[in-house]
Design a protein around this motif. Sequence first.
Motif, PDB file in Angstrom:
ATOM      1  N   THR A  58       0.809  -1.224   0.000  1.00  4.55           N
ATOM      2  CA  THR A  58       0.000   0.000   0.000  1.00  4.55           C
ATOM      3  C   THR A  58       0.840   1.271   0.000  1.00  4.55           C
ATOM      4  O   THR A  58       0.288   2.377   0.045  1.00  4.55           O
ATOM      5  CB  THR A  58      -0.932   0.008   1.230  1.00  4.55           C
ATOM      6  OG1 THR A  58      -0.174  -0.242   2.423  1.00  4.55           O
ATOM      7  CG2 THR A  58      -1.990  -1.068   1.089  1.00  4.55           C
ATOM      8  N   ARG A  59       2.155   1.130  -0.084  1.00  4.13           N
ATOM      9  CA  ARG A  59       3.013   2.303  -0.294  1.00  4.13           C
ATOM     10  C   ARG A  59       3.308   2.534  -1.780  1.00  4.13           C
ATOM     11  O   ARG A  59       3.990   3.497  -2.128  1.00  4.13           O
ATOM     12  CB  ARG A  59       4.314   2.159   0.493  1.00  4.13           C
ATOM     13  CG  ARG A  59       4.096   2.205   1.992  1.00  4.13           C
ATOM     14  CD  ARG A  59       5.315   2.600   2.762  1.00  4.13           C
ATOM     15  NE  ARG A  59       4.984   2.965   4.131  1.00  4.13           N
ATOM     16  CZ  ARG A  59       5.842   3.510   4.990  1.00  4.13           C
ATOM     17  NH1 ARG A  59       7.077   3.762   4.610  1.00  4.13           N
ATOM     18  NH2 ARG A  59       5.463   3.808   6.218  1.00  4.13           N
ATOM     19  N   SER A  60       2.791   1.667  -2.635  1.00  2.00           N
ATOM     20  CA  SER A  60       2.986   1.828  -4.082  1.00  2.00           C
ATOM     21  C   SER A  60       2.523   3.181  -4.599  1.00  2.00           C
ATOM     22  O   SER A  60       3.193   3.774  -5.455  1.00  2.00           O
ATOM     23  CB  SER A  60       2.258   0.710  -4.834  1.00  2.00           C
ATOM     24  OG  SER A  60       2.728  -0.551  -4.454  1.00  2.00           O
ATOM     25  N   PRO A  61       1.366   3.712  -4.135  1.00  4.62           N
ATOM     26  CA  PRO A  61       0.948   5.029  -4.648  1.00  4.62           C
ATOM     27  C   PRO A  61       1.963   6.129  -4.403  1.00  4.62           C
ATOM     28  O   PRO A  61       2.027   7.098  -5.175  1.00  4.62           O
ATOM     29  CB  PRO A  61      -0.360   5.286  -3.883  1.00  4.62           C
ATOM     30  CG  PRO A  61      -0.887   3.926  -3.572  1.00  4.62           C
ATOM     31  CD  PRO A  61       0.327   3.097  -3.287  1.00  4.62           C
ATOM     32  N   LEU A  62       2.761   6.024  -3.355  1.00  6.51           N
ATOM     33  CA  LEU A  62       3.802   7.039  -3.124  1.00  6.51           C
ATOM     34  C   LEU A  62       4.800   7.055  -4.273  1.00  6.51           C
ATOM     35  O   LEU A  62       5.287   8.116  -4.689  1.00  6.51           O
ATOM     36  CB  LEU A  62       4.523   6.759  -1.804  1.00  6.51           C
ATOM     37  CG  LEU A  62       3.677   6.796  -0.524  1.00  6.51           C
ATOM     38  CD1 LEU A  62       4.512   6.366   0.674  1.00  6.51           C
ATOM     39  CD2 LEU A  62       3.103   8.190  -0.304  1.00  6.51           C
ATOM     40  N   ILE A  63       5.110   5.870  -4.799  1.00  9.17           N
ATOM     41  CA  ILE A  63       6.014   5.773  -5.950  1.00  9.17           C
ATOM     42  C   ILE A  63       5.328   6.278  -7.206  1.00  9.17           C
ATOM     43  O   ILE A  63       5.917   7.017  -8.008  1.00  9.17           O
ATOM     44  CB  ILE A  63       6.481   4.319  -6.129  1.00  9.17           C
ATOM     45  CG1 ILE A  63       7.243   3.843  -4.900  1.00  9.17           C
ATOM     46  CG2 ILE A  63       7.333   4.169  -7.388  1.00  9.17           C
ATOM     47  CD1 ILE A  63       7.628   2.377  -4.921  1.00  9.17           C
ATOM     48  N   LEU A  64       4.074   5.907  -7.374  1.00  6.88           N
ATOM     49  CA  LEU A  64       3.365   6.277  -8.606  1.00  6.88           C
ATOM     50  C   LEU A  64       3.026   7.768  -8.653  1.00  6.88           C
ATOM     51  O   LEU A  64       2.864   8.334  -9.741  1.00  6.88           O
ATOM     52  CB  LEU A  64       2.112   5.421  -8.753  1.00  6.88           C
ATOM     53  CG  LEU A  64       2.419   3.957  -9.094  1.00  6.88           C
ATOM     54  CD1 LEU A  64       1.175   3.100  -9.024  1.00  6.88           C
ATOM     55  CD2 LEU A  64       3.066   3.851 -10.478  1.00  6.88           C
ATOM     56  N   GLU A  65       2.911   8.409  -7.509  1.00  2.00           N
ATOM     57  CA  GLU A  65       2.753   9.861  -7.512  1.00  2.00           C
ATOM     58  C   GLU A  65       4.016  10.519  -8.064  1.00  2.00           C
ATOM     59  O   GLU A  65       3.946  11.504  -8.798  1.00  2.00           O
ATOM     60  CB  GLU A  65       2.445  10.363  -6.109  1.00  2.00           C
ATOM     61  CG  GLU A  65       1.048  10.034  -5.615  1.00  2.00           C
ATOM     62  CD  GLU A  65      -0.039  10.657  -6.465  1.00  2.00           C
ATOM     63  OE1 GLU A  65      -0.006  11.894  -6.654  1.00  2.00           O
ATOM     64  OE2 GLU A  65      -0.909   9.918  -6.967  1.00  2.00           O
ATOM     65  N   LEU A  66       5.178   9.979  -7.715  1.00  2.00           N
ATOM     66  CA  LEU A  66       6.431  10.463  -8.304  1.00  2.00           C
ATOM     67  C   LEU A  66       6.482  10.110  -9.790  1.00  2.00           C
ATOM     68  O   LEU A  66       6.930  10.911 -10.623  1.00  2.00           O
ATOM     69  CB  LEU A  66       7.626   9.835  -7.583  1.00  2.00           C
ATOM     70  CG  LEU A  66       7.844  10.234  -6.121  1.00  2.00           C
ATOM     71  CD1 LEU A  66       8.916   9.353  -5.488  1.00  2.00           C
ATOM     72  CD2 LEU A  66       8.248  11.707  -6.028  1.00  2.00           C
ATOM     73  N   TYR A  67       6.023   8.926 -10.132  1.00  2.00           N
ATOM     74  CA  TYR A  67       6.038   8.426 -11.508  1.00  2.00           C
ATOM     75  C   TYR A  67       5.264   9.359 -12.449  1.00  2.00           C
ATOM     76  O   TYR A  67       5.679   9.608 -13.588  1.00  2.00           O
ATOM     77  CB  TYR A  67       5.427   7.026 -11.505  1.00  2.00           C
ATOM     78  CG  TYR A  67       5.359   6.321 -12.833  1.00  2.00           C
ATOM     79  CD1 TYR A  67       6.426   5.546 -13.299  1.00  2.00           C
ATOM     80  CD2 TYR A  67       4.200   6.377 -13.612  1.00  2.00           C
ATOM     81  CE1 TYR A  67       6.344   4.866 -14.496  1.00  2.00           C
ATOM     82  CE2 TYR A  67       4.112   5.699 -14.814  1.00  2.00           C
ATOM     83  CZ  TYR A  67       5.190   4.945 -15.252  1.00  2.00           C
ATOM     84  OH  TYR A  67       5.112   4.266 -16.451  1.00  2.00           O
ATOM     85  N   THR A  68       4.159   9.874 -11.962  1.00  2.00           N
ATOM     86  CA  THR A  68       3.307  10.716 -12.815  1.00  2.00           C
ATOM     87  C   THR A  68       3.759  12.173 -12.875  1.00  2.00           C
ATOM     88  O   THR A  68       3.187  12.968 -13.629  1.00  2.00           O
ATOM     89  CB  THR A  68       1.849  10.660 -12.324  1.00  2.00           C
ATOM     90  OG1 THR A  68       1.793  11.061 -10.948  1.00  2.00           O
ATOM     91  CG2 THR A  68       1.289   9.250 -12.454  1.00  2.00           C
ATOM     92  N   GLN A  69       4.764  12.542 -12.082  1.00  2.00           N
ATOM     93  CA  GLN A  69       5.193  13.949 -12.045  1.00  2.00           C
ATOM     94  C   GLN A  69       5.833  14.398 -13.349  1.00  2.00           C
ATOM     95  O   GLN A  69       5.606  15.509 -13.809  1.00  2.00           O
ATOM     96  CB  GLN A  69       6.164  14.170 -10.885  1.00  2.00           C
ATOM     97  CG  GLN A  69       5.490  14.286  -9.534  1.00  2.00           C
ATOM     98  CD  GLN A  69       6.496  14.548  -8.422  1.00  2.00           C
ATOM     99  OE1 GLN A  69       7.699  14.705  -8.677  1.00  2.00           O
ATOM    100  NE2 GLN A  69       6.020  14.600  -7.188  1.00  2.00           N
ATOM    101  N   ASN A  70       6.660  13.552 -13.947  1.00  2.00           N
ATOM    102  CA  ASN A  70       7.322  13.926 -15.194  1.00  2.00           C
ATOM    103  C   ASN A  70       7.799  12.676 -15.928  1.00  2.00           C
ATOM    104  O   ASN A  70       7.789  11.560 -15.373  1.00  2.00           O
ATOM    105  CB  ASN A  70       8.498  14.874 -14.925  1.00  2.00           C
ATOM    106  CG  ASN A  70       9.496  14.277 -13.946  1.00  2.00           C
ATOM    107  OD1 ASN A  70      10.054  13.214 -14.188  1.00  2.00           O
ATOM    108  ND2 ASN A  70       9.724  14.978 -12.835  1.00  2.00           N
TER     109      ASN A  70
END
Length: 652
Positions: A517-529
């Motif tokens: 459930t910490r995956s979204p923290l990575i994907l928020e970075l993923y979607t930044q640029n």
Amino acid sequence: MFGFFRKRSTQLAIGATALAGGAYTVAVFSKSTHNNAEYNKAFYKPFQKELEPPPSRESLLDRVKSTPKYDVLVIGGGATGTGVAVDAATRGLNVCLLEKTDFAAETSSKSTKMAHGGVRYLEKAIFQLSKAQLDLVIEALNERANMLRTAPHLCSVLPIMIPVYEWWRIPYYYAGCKLYDWFAGSQNLRASTVFSREMTTAIAPMLNDSELKAACVYHDGSFNDARMNTTLAITAVDHGATVLNYMEVKQLIKSSENKVLGAIAVDRETGLEYEIKATATVNATGPYADKILEMDENANGKPPKTAQFPRMVVPSSGVHVVLPEYYCPRDMGLLDPSTKDGRVMFFLPWQGKVLAGTTDNPLKEAISNPSPSEEDIQDILNELQNYITFPVQRDDVLSAWSGIRPLVRDPSNVPKGLDPSTSSTQGLVRSHLIYTTETGLVTISGGKWTTYREMAEETVDKLLKDFDFGRTLKPCQTKQIILVGGEDYTKNYSAKLMHTYHIPLTLAKHLSHNYGTRSPLILELYTQNDINKLPVVLAGNKSFTPSKDSVTKNNELSYASFDEPFTVAELKYSLRYEYTRTPLDFIARRSRLAFLNAREALRAVDGITTLMKEEFGWDSSKAQRLREEAREYIAKMGIPPSSDDSLVPVTN
């Protein structure tokens, strides 16, 4: 009539799924629940897209300076050490953990990746009438269930197939599998079964079926060991522990009565020394336990001037290799129950590849990062060839490594100077031992990954019995807590990630199965640029603007560069949330790229180092040193001799 066919087809589909070893869920939808927004809101908990990072390394060091005395000092940041830190911290003790290099840098990252009771120990327990062996199996089966429950994102159920080529062995293996189920009791994962020859070849078409009679299937757990280790470290920090990697213990602090009062440690990044005092000190250094015990024997707590043979740990090396996914079924492992020298060998699906091993060679002493020998690699490949219908090729080896097993004995019964490599390790039970010296130093060693939690519980129980911490503490909490990333995790979490972030299935499964459930923290970075979406193999890589010849030579823009699911976003997450300090920390232990594909890991070193240099403000000299350190480590990981020489660093 149509209702009958619908019912029958559903039964067949469920049965086929169960036989294939996969988990299945039968969902019944009604119009009212399907459209009920409140129901969906309750079932699908919102993603955690923001989280305050844990204390920085600098703030943890400040905490060390300002703390006059800890309750517990743990030396060693492997599975056992971090397990002890979690147990002690959750009971209310003030804990400091020091790791010489990185979490899981040695044995704890080089296991067979199985949470298991040990089918070979069960066989020995029955034929040798050994209660000790049986107790070890039952203990591990209980702890296997705990691993699956406390880290549901990192651990999963894995069916394991035993191909049978002689009719008389079918009832023998099946009876053993059913006993394994029986001793697991209520903790049993799924019922063992027998597959026909036709079912076996349908599930595992790579098997040589010329003499195949059937296959017995039992179930165990599979997990990502280094990620589990890091997760334990972060969980300990979340519960108030001070956890530091790259802190080397140079000396034990002794009182005038020769009691251990803590340790003097050196920050390997700055060279600064720290004096850390504690009521109780735990030696959890695995294969290196004797090094701390040797310090303990010295009145000043210093290491001996000449190397000594280990007395507590009987070290042995085990080699594993990683192969492409077509060497094993996607969701089912293979077990060779009896190799030529009497060992058990596994061939298991792991992180999208196939893990094969292990060998067993006695050593004189534990050495850091031993290299797998060509003889051991060929030994594993030769065993695999007995089962595989196509030629097993050395060039197919993606990675290989050698790990040290800390098999133990009571050091008080072992004379000094005895060479531990003169006897075989196969007869030693992999149980653990808690040993307390006259100085009060408590050493925990032995065991295996599956039993890490119980080892930690017994160690902290021992501390509470032998030391006065001046207050009432909680009982053991580690059977109830969920490790970070496992909270609110569900087995369909990857589907939720795909739906929300519109990412490929491979990336969604990789993140959900390793970060939960910490995956979204990575994907928020993923979607930044777009930079954060790049594979780390290409991040910061000069091959985007090179000459045509250099691209062709190094093949840096091959399909394989995009085939591994490790992105710049994951790297940045690990820097902020997981105390990644060097390129090797990320390549080998946070992402596991080096263990899954050493050639691609070598290609990733430059880009990862460039990004970390910018993040941490390294000078060129430090960046180059850490770059070469990573390349030299990976170059020892079984890269086939026929590989492109330009990938392998030249060392003096």
